[in-house]
Each structure stands twice: as structure tokens, then as C-alpha cells.
Design an enzyme around this catalytic site. Structure first.
Site, PDB file in Angstrom:
ATOM      1  N   HIS A 149      -9.690  -7.572  21.304  1.00 23.33           N
ATOM      2  CA  HIS A 149      -8.613  -8.165  22.139  1.00 23.33           C
ATOM      3  C   HIS A 149      -7.260  -8.435  21.249  1.00 23.33           C
ATOM      4  O   HIS A 149      -6.043  -8.162  21.786  1.00 23.33           O
ATOM      5  CB  HIS A 149      -8.990  -9.601  22.685  1.00 23.33           C
ATOM      6  CG  HIS A 149      -8.049 -10.347  23.556  1.00 23.33           C
ATOM      7  ND1 HIS A 149      -7.713 -10.081  24.820  1.00 23.33           N
ATOM      8  CD2 HIS A 149      -7.083 -11.142  23.221  1.00 23.33           C
ATOM      9  CE1 HIS A 149      -6.762 -10.795  25.147  1.00 23.33           C
ATOM     10  NE2 HIS A 149      -6.372 -11.656  24.372  1.00 23.33           N
ATOM     11  N   ASN A 169       4.108  -0.374  26.557  1.00 22.54           N
ATOM     12  CA  ASN A 169       4.916  -1.385  26.405  1.00 22.54           C
ATOM     13  C   ASN A 169       4.227  -2.584  25.566  1.00 22.54           C
ATOM     14  O   ASN A 169       3.034  -2.960  25.722  1.00 22.54           O
ATOM     15  CB  ASN A 169       5.106  -2.040  27.746  1.00 22.54           C
ATOM     16  CG  ASN A 169       5.620  -1.445  28.848  1.00 22.54           C
ATOM     17  OD1 ASN A 169       6.249  -0.248  28.505  1.00 22.54           O
ATOM     18  ND2 ASN A 169       5.414  -1.447  30.209  1.00 22.54           N
ATOM     19  N   GLY A 222       8.114  -5.543  28.115  1.00 19.96           N
ATOM     20  CA  GLY A 222       7.416  -5.439  29.455  1.00 19.96           C
ATOM     21  C   GLY A 222       5.961  -5.431  29.447  1.00 19.96           C
ATOM     22  O   GLY A 222       5.390  -5.292  30.514  1.00 19.96           O
ATOM     23  N   HIS A 247      -2.745  -1.699  25.232  1.00 20.35           N
ATOM     24  CA  HIS A 247      -2.914  -0.764  26.385  1.00 20.35           C
ATOM     25  C   HIS A 247      -1.745  -0.055  26.603  1.00 20.35           C
ATOM     26  O   HIS A 247      -0.821  -0.410  26.207  1.00 20.35           O
ATOM     27  CB  HIS A 247      -3.408  -1.317  27.838  1.00 20.35           C
ATOM     28  CG  HIS A 247      -2.431  -2.298  28.402  1.00 20.35           C
ATOM     29  ND1 HIS A 247      -2.079  -3.703  27.727  1.00 20.35           N
ATOM     30  CD2 HIS A 247      -1.335  -2.122  29.319  1.00 20.35           C
ATOM     31  CE1 HIS A 247      -0.919  -4.301  28.683  1.00 20.35           C
ATOM     32  NE2 HIS A 247      -0.511  -3.222  29.344  1.00 20.35           N
ATOM     33  N   CYS A 288      14.774  26.710  19.131  1.00 22.04           N
ATOM     34  CA  CYS A 288      14.295  25.397  19.734  1.00 22.04           C
ATOM     35  C   CYS A 288      15.227  24.199  19.034  1.00 22.04           C
ATOM     36  O   CYS A 288      15.223  24.329  17.849  1.00 22.04           O
ATOM     37  CB  CYS A 288      12.852  25.166  19.713  1.00 22.04           C
ATOM     38  SG  CYS A 288      12.306  23.258  20.052  1.00 22.04           S
ATOM     39  N   CYS A 312      13.165  22.114  16.830  1.00 23.27           N
ATOM     40  CA  CYS A 312      12.611  22.763  15.567  1.00 23.27           C
ATOM     41  C   CYS A 312      13.829  22.658  14.555  1.00 23.27           C
ATOM     42  O   CYS A 312      13.651  22.265  13.587  1.00 23.27           O
ATOM     43  CB  CYS A 312      12.558  24.426  16.164  1.00 23.27           C
ATOM     44  SG  CYS A 312      10.744  24.331  16.697  1.00 23.27           S
ATOM     45  N   HIS A 321      10.290  21.097  23.082  1.00 20.59           N
ATOM     46  CA  HIS A 321       9.183  20.405  21.683  1.00 20.59           C
ATOM     47  C   HIS A 321       8.780  19.216  22.267  1.00 20.59           C
ATOM     48  O   HIS A 321       9.615  18.227  22.213  1.00 20.59           O
ATOM     49  CB  HIS A 321      10.123  20.482  20.716  1.00 20.59           C
ATOM     50  CG  HIS A 321       9.505  20.406  19.192  1.00 20.59           C
ATOM     51  ND1 HIS A 321       9.604  21.712  18.296  1.00 20.59           N
ATOM     52  CD2 HIS A 321       8.693  19.554  18.814  1.00 20.59           C
ATOM     53  CE1 HIS A 321       9.044  21.381  17.398  1.00 20.59           C
ATOM     54  NE2 HIS A 321       8.379  20.140  17.312  1.00 20.59           N
ATOM     55  N   PHE A 344      28.285  -2.843  29.947  1.00 15.69           N
ATOM     56  CA  PHE A 344      29.058  -1.773  29.196  1.00 15.69           C
ATOM     57  C   PHE A 344      27.959  -0.616  29.207  1.00 15.69           C
ATOM     58  O   PHE A 344      27.902   0.548  29.612  1.00 15.69           O
ATOM     59  CB  PHE A 344      29.220  -1.995  27.996  1.00 15.69           C
ATOM     60  CG  PHE A 344      30.009  -0.782  27.063  1.00 15.69           C
ATOM     61  CD1 PHE A 344      31.167  -0.388  27.246  1.00 15.69           C
ATOM     62  CD2 PHE A 344      29.106  -0.125  26.217  1.00 15.69           C
ATOM     63  CE1 PHE A 344      31.398   0.802  26.792  1.00 15.69           C
ATOM     64  CE2 PHE A 344      29.713   0.659  25.460  1.00 15.69           C
ATOM     65  CZ  PHE A 344      31.009   1.565  25.726  1.00 15.69           C
TER      66      PHE A 344
END
Lengths: 345, 119
Positions: free
Chosen positions: A111, A151, A157, A164, A194, A197, A291, A306
Site C-alpha cells: 500500500h 497520476n 489527479g 496504480h 526519425c 532519433c 519513436h 494564458f
């Protein structure tokens, strides 16, 4: 003088507005109030969750204690797994029914163990669980993308202190992923390389924003980070699909991921954060221009008018400076512990 | 007679629920906040709890987790006007989550089912 920086993949601008003398511990952190009470995710309380869809356990039956990592459907899901997809137009607007899969990955049987405290051997099982669930959900043709996210801390959150993460299989591609894919494709068309990369290569050469690395993985602070201490964890070699990683890759990833979070935690204890896996859409296979990577975003600033209006972010800690703090953080903690030992001895 | 502990800070809800469930043959004990609810949970030993979430002081999810720690065998139904608390994984400790409505059918059905009185 503030500085504007552009994210090379998304074209998103951020403002680096350095506050002189600001240290990591100066950021206001909402400390997590561990609630005392029954925990529906703890071993022994398996009947509080829906039946598991995946678990790594040794010799015990499903939905019983004895697991290391356990994946269960969300008891109160944001989207519902049963039903056919139904799309319709309402004038110029589009809508569809809320089909999807929403699952919770219980990362530890302990826990009070935070994700950063999980040793790489067990953390790699969490990544393995992500991979297995993505591969399974990929078989369902209704879904186009699986979003994996975590989160950590109330301000980010998290509603329950037991460690978890969650995944949501979606019938549409999230706008953020579409923009990333499109930005990466444009770059590939132009340069035939890429972009991620190239970022990895350049960051390794510069060595100004590299937090830590091993043979296969690297953690960097992006050039244009949205928040102080934002980190990206990427495979060094080109790999577009997280679900194509083997167990060995995932162990190597866990080593770097664990080190990155421990560095962050040593720098700003108990900092709330979110992390999100960015990978290719389902059934896309391996693609040359994208990627996969994880983005770890500490919750140290608030989103106000803003930011909502402009899509800009204001970051008060340049990533080059934050990198120095992160690189020194574990060493400082170790030397602090040594000092304490010496004093005690 | 089965005993329901109703925890809700709104007096009007307490009056309406009491009438509804007493008419259906239940004994109803009520509490106006989480602290009082926890006291009555220990003292009154209810057969089932109907618990509001958005309350001053301790919220319903905290109360739920404390009640389940005291005795996880007593069913608790979360009963809120809001869906969004479902995002709180602490609500998983509940035996049902019913969104408040003028129609008691769903709530009554869940009470009956959790007390094994259906049919």
C-alpha cells in the site's frame, strides 16, 4: 530576459521565464495526505474490484492475494466495453457512443510503496502488463489507440494513494498523438530521419539535458518543456511501438525509469506528477518516422487563462539547470546520508 | 426490521428518504455529516448505509473507507448528485454508486439486493 522555445515535434511554444536563484525545493508542492482507511487495491480486498484481466502471481488463484502486479477493469469506467460503435452527425457536429476499455494497473501489493520505490525487477512487470494489455486490446477492431497514463499525488489527479496507473482503449486517435505523428512525419519527409532519433543523438552529443542513461534507454529533459523538471524516457535505438518491446528491453527501461523518478523524488520530495506513454496507434506495426517514449510531467505549476488561451506554457526553470539538479540529486542524498552516518557514528 | 443508516447533510433528503424507506418497512437512522455517520455506524450497527459524498467536513469517500475498515461486511451505497466522484478510486470500496434522482426505484432495488431481500 525570458526566452521562447519551440517544440520541434509539435511546434508548440513555451516561455522560459527564469526566476533568479530559484531552487527545486522552492516550488510549492501539495503534499499527499495519505488517507487512513480501507483500500480496495490492497491484497485481501480483491473482492472490491472487478475480476482481474491479468496478474503476475506465483501459485495463487485469480482474485486472491499473492500477486505482484494486478490489472482490473475500472469499476466505474469512463467508457463502456460492451456495444457496437455507433457514429452519427448532428448537423455539422459529430458524435458517437462511449465505447472503450478502462483498466487499472495495480503496480504493487504494498500500500505505501510509491512507483519510484518499486525495484526495477518488479517495475518491469508493470511495463510488461502495459504491453500485454495493449496486445490484447489490439485484437478488438473497435479500438484505435490505448492510452496508458499514471497520476501520482492528489494534485496530479490521483484519488487513491495505493500506487496504480490506468489505461483507456479509445475508438479514436487522441488529438495529441495525431499532432505528434503528423509533426514527426513532416520531419521524416524532409530529412528522411526519425525526429526522435535525431533528438536522442543531439542530446547525447550536447549532454546538457541528459538526466541518466544506460545502454538501451535515455532520460532527457526536452528542449521546450511545459513544466519544470519535465522528462522524456526514450529507447536509444529506433522503436516506434511499445508493444514490440521484449522482456529484456522492458527491464532495461525499468532501470532508467526507476532512476529518473528517484532522482526527481530526491530533488523535490513527494512531487506529484503524471506520466503518459506515447506510442503508435493499434495495428500500425513498426513505422519509420515515430519513436515511442514516456513523458513524465511534474505538477509544479498551474494552467491558467494564458495557457488555455494560447497553448503556450510558462516554465520558470530552464531544463539545462533542472538537469544539473537532477544529476546531482541522488549523489547529494547519498552524501547527506553519509554525513548523517558519520555524525551518528 | 432492517436498519438503514442514512448519512446526508441535506435535511430535505433526510426527510424524503426516511419517508420512502420507513414506508417500505425499514428502520431509518440518520446522520448529518461524516463524523456523526461514523459514530452512528459504530453505535447503531446498521444493516446497510446510504452515504452522500459531497458534505462539509469529511467527504463521503473518506467516511466510506473508514467504515469499511471498521466493518467491511456492512454494505455501503454511495448516493451522490454527481457522477464525477466515480473517478475517485476510493469509491471502489462501496457496494454500489447510485446517482441521486427523484425516482427511488434504483436505490430501493440496490438496498434490497444488498440485504438479500430481492423478489
Amino acid at each position: 530576459m525570458p526566452e521562447l522555445r519551440k517544440d520541434p515535434v509539435l511546434g508548440r511554444w513555451i516561455i522560459i521565464s527564469k526566476e533568479r536563484g530559484k531552487r527545486p525545493t522552492d516550488f510549492p508542492v501539495q503534499h499527499y495526505q495519505a488517507a487512513n482507511g480501507f483500500c480496495p487495491l490492497c491484497p485481501g480486498n480483491e473482492s472490491s474490484t472487478p475480476p482481474e484481466v491479468l496478474a503476475y502471481r506465483e501459485g495463487t488463484a485469480a482474485d486472491q492475494p499473492g500477486w505482484q502486479v494486478r490489472v482490473v477493469p475500472n469499476k466505474f469506467p469512463a467508457l463502456i466495453i460492451e456495444g457496437e460503435l455507433s457514429k452519427e452527425g448532428v448537423g455539422l457536429y459529430d458524435r458517437m457512443n462511449g465505447i472503450g476499455a478502462h483498466e487499472v494497473i495495480i503496480e504493487s501489493p504494498n500500500h505505501d510503496e510509491s512507483f519510484a520505490d518499486i525495484p526495477p525487477e518488479r517495475m518491469s512487470l508493470v511495463f510488461k502488463a502495459y504491453r500485454e494489455r495493449i496486445l490484447d486490446l489490439e485484437k478488438d477492431s473497435r479500438f484505435k489507440y490505448v492510452m496508458v497514463f499514471k497520476n501520482h499525488g492528489e494534485a496530479a489527479g490521483a484519488s487513491l494513494e495505493h500506487s496504480h496507473s490506468q489505461l483507456i482503449a479509445l475508438p479514436i486517435l487522441p488529438r495529441m498523438i495525431v499532432s505528434e505523428l503528423s509533426g514527426a512525419k513532416s520531419y521524416y519527409k524532409y530529412k528522411e530521419r526519425c525526429i526522435f532519433c535525431d533528438i536522442v543523438r543531439q542530446e547525447m552529443q550536447l549532454d546538457e539535458r541528459v538526466v541518466c542513461q544506460n545502454e538501451q534507454f535515455i532520460t532527457i529533459m526536452p528542449f521546450a518543456p511545459r513544466t519544470p523538471f519535465e522528462m522524456w524516457v526514450l529507447p536509444k535505438n529506433h522503436s516506434s511501438s511499445f508493444s514490440m518491446q521484449n522482456d529484456e528491453d522492458l527491464f532495461s527501461l525499468a532501470q532508467i525509469f526507476s532512476e529518473s523518478l528517484r532522482r526527481l523524488d530526491a530533488c523535490i520530495p513527494n512531487v506529484p506528477y503524471n506520466f503518459v506513454l506515447h506510442t503508435v496507434p493499434l495495428r500500425a506495426g513498426g513505422i519509420k518516422h515515430y519513436h515511442y517514449h514516456f513523458e513524465i510531467v511534474p505538477k509544479l505549476t498551474s494552467i491558467a487563462g494564458f495557457e488555455w488561451g494560447s497553448g503556450f506554457y510558462i516554465n520558470t526553470m530552464p531544463p539545462e539547470e533542472a538537469t544539473v539538479y537532477l544529476r546531482e540529486s541522488l549523489d547529494n542524498r547519498k552524501s547527506g546520508e553519509k554525513d548523517e552516518e558519520n555524525i551518528a557514528g | 426490521m432492517k436498519k438503514i443508516l442514512l448519512v446526508d447533510d441535506e435535511e430535505s433528503i433526510q426527510i424524503v428518504y426516511r419517508e420512502e424507506f420507513e414506508d417500505a418497512g425499514y428502520l431509518v437512522v440518520s446522520a448529518s455529516n461524516g463524523e456523526e455517520g461514523l459514530r452512528k455506524f459504530a453505535d447503531e450497527k446498521p444493516d446497510i448505509v446510504i452515504l452522500d459524498i459531497h458534505m462539509p467536513g469529511m467527504n463521503g469517500v473518506e467516511v466510506l473507507r473508514k467504515m469499511k475498515k471498521l466493518d467491511s461486511s456492512i454494505p455501503v451505497i454511495l448516493n451522490s448528485a454527481f457522477q464525477e466522484f466515480k473517478r475517485d478510486l476510493g469509491t471502489w470500496a462501496s457496494d454500489a454508486y447510485i446517482v441521486k434522482s427523484g425516482d427511488f426505484k434504483d436505490l430501493r432495488k440496490n438496498v434490497e439486493e444488498l440485504l438479500g431481500q430481492e423478489g
